[in-house]
Design an enzyme around this catalytic site. Structure first.
Site, short mmCIF file in Angstrom:
data_model
loop_
_atom_site.label_atom_id
_atom_site.label_comp_id
_atom_site.label_asym_id
_atom_site.label_seq_id
_atom_site.Cartn_x
_atom_site.Cartn_y
_atom_site.Cartn_z
N LYS A 1 0.86 -1.18 0.00
CA LYS A 1 0.00 0.00 0.00
C LYS A 1 0.89 1.23 0.00
CE LYS A 1 -3.57 2.45 2.58
NZ LYS A 1 -4.56 2.37 3.64
N LYS B 1 -2.06 -1.59 -3.93
CA LYS B 1 -2.94 -0.42 -3.86
C LYS B 1 -2.12 0.86 -3.92
CE LYS B 1 -5.90 1.96 -0.62
NZ LYS B 1 -6.37 2.06 0.71
C1 PBG Z 1 -7.42 3.35 5.43
C2 PBG Z 1 -7.67 3.26 3.98
C3 PBG Z 1 -7.47 4.22 2.97
C4 PBG Z 1 -7.98 3.67 1.80
C5 PBG Z 1 -8.42 2.39 2.12
N1 PBG Z 1 -8.20 2.15 3.47
C6 PBG Z 1 -6.98 5.62 3.01
C7 PBG Z 1 -5.64 5.96 3.46
O1 PBG Z 1 -4.75 5.12 3.67
O2 PBG Z 1 -5.46 7.15 3.67
C8 PBG Z 1 -8.04 4.35 0.47
C9 PBG Z 1 -9.08 3.85 -0.47
C10 PBG Z 1 -9.41 4.76 -1.59
O3 PBG Z 1 -8.76 5.80 -1.81
O4 PBG Z 1 -10.35 4.43 -2.30
N2 PBG Z 1 -6.12 3.47 5.85
#
Ligand code: PBG
Length: 324
Positions: A195, A248
């Site tokens: 991520k 992601k």
């Molecule tokens: C929580 C999380 C995030 C997303 C999914 N889980 C945001 C982040 O890390 O700030 C992003 C999903 C999206 O942008 O559609 N940590």
């Protein structure tokens, strides 16, 4: 054997020929629809930066879940908003929280729809970071305990899969252990393994009200410049017991979806995130591109790169299109 003997256009001439040589087929079975669940009843609160997406109270989330299942999408992923935020995000493990309530509603009334839950603290903490903060940074090992409580409360409410998205080191193993100790050895973990610290989460942070109040997430989410590191993150999560690994966002990281699939041959999910959705929606609304075709092209491209599952805000709409 070059031109004029070889004419690749021969197999592109009609739709039936194109169908016969098509290499990648997107199916509704590949799609997972995110839902933002907020407290209350009858709440439908549209997200400005994500046209077509809204925060829904558990009863409205159930209605949406019926439609999603009716479109042939096999799974939803739930993100929760709390009534109150505090420093450690304690509403994340409340058995009467919005996510826990929505899980029970959906599993009671739409049992064949798989319910995945996002396990993270950022929606629940008053500072907006993904864990407990100490000396201006997220305290990794203290956060593991909070994530364990949250994941366990989701499993108790009936979640089919838990999906930690916080990027703390060791969280997959910590969650696996607490699930196993409490009789949930059968509940799989979908790990947000690779991520990245991405600008494409912007619209989500409006939807989940989870923007950090100070600093950013670069001390825990990955540097967009790194690829080999993603493979190391995936390897660690698999060692700790992850059943599904995720890359992601999706579009700027298609190379990593490919590398992870080739290297590990495990189920791979890709998250077509909020910013990737909003930019297509915005261009579509402005008449700058054909939104439906653009969305389908993106989704088939993510699948071609190696994703078995795609989390996308287009899931319901794409499934309807695929089913004609
Ligand atoms: C929580 C999380 C995030 C997303 C999914 N889980 C945001 C982040 O890390 O700030 C992003 C999903 C999206 O942008 O559609 N940590």
């Amino acid at each position: 054997m070059a031109f004029p003997l070889n004419r690749p256009r021969r197999l592109r001439r009609t739709e039936v020929l194109r169908r016969m040589v098509r290499e990648t087929r997107l199916s509704p079975d590949n799609l997972i629809q995110p839902i933002f669940v907020c407290p209350g009843r009858g709440v439908f609160n549209p997200i400005n930066a994500m046209p077509g997406v809204a925060q829904l109270s558990p009863d409205m989330a159930l209605r949406e879940a019926r439609e999603i299942a009716g479109a042939g999408v096999p799974a939803v992923i739930l993100f929760g908003l709390p009534q109150h935020k505090d420093a450690i995000g304690s509403e994340a493990w409340s058995d009467n929280g919005s996510v826990q309530t929505a899980i029970r509603e959906i599993k009671e009334h739409v049992p064949d729809l798989a319910v995945i839950t996002d396990v993270c603290m950022c929606e629940y903490t008053d500072h907006g970071h993904c864990g407990a903060v100490k000396d201006g940074d997220v305290d990794n090992d203290a956060t593991l305990e909070l994530l364990r409580r949250e994941a366990l409360s989701h499993a108790r409410a009936g979640a089919d899969i838990v999906a930690p998205s916080d990027m703390m080191d060791g969280r997959v193993g910590a969650i696996r252990a607490v699930l196993d100790e409490n009789g949930f050895a059968r509940v799989p973990i979908m790990a947000y393994s690779a991520k990245y610290a991405s600008a494409f989460y912007g619209p989500f942070r409006e939807a989940a009200e989870s923007a950090p109040k100070f600093g950013d997430r670069r001390s825990y989410q990955m540097d967009p410049a790194n690829g080999d590191e993603a493979l190391r993150e995936v390897a660690l999560d698999l060692q700790e017991g992850a059943d599904i690994v995720m890359v992601k966002p999706a579009l700027p990281y298609l190379d990593l979806i490919w590398r992870v699939k080739q290297e590990f041959k495990v189920p791979v999910a890709a998250y077509n995130v909020s910013g990737e959705y909003s930019m297509i929606r915005a261009a579509g609304i402005n008449g700058w591109l054909d939104e439906r075709r653009a969305a389908m092209e993106v989704l088939v491209g993510i699948k071609r790169a190696g994703a078995d599952m795609i989390l996308t805000y287009f899931a319901k709409q794409a499934a309807r299109e695929l089913n004609g």
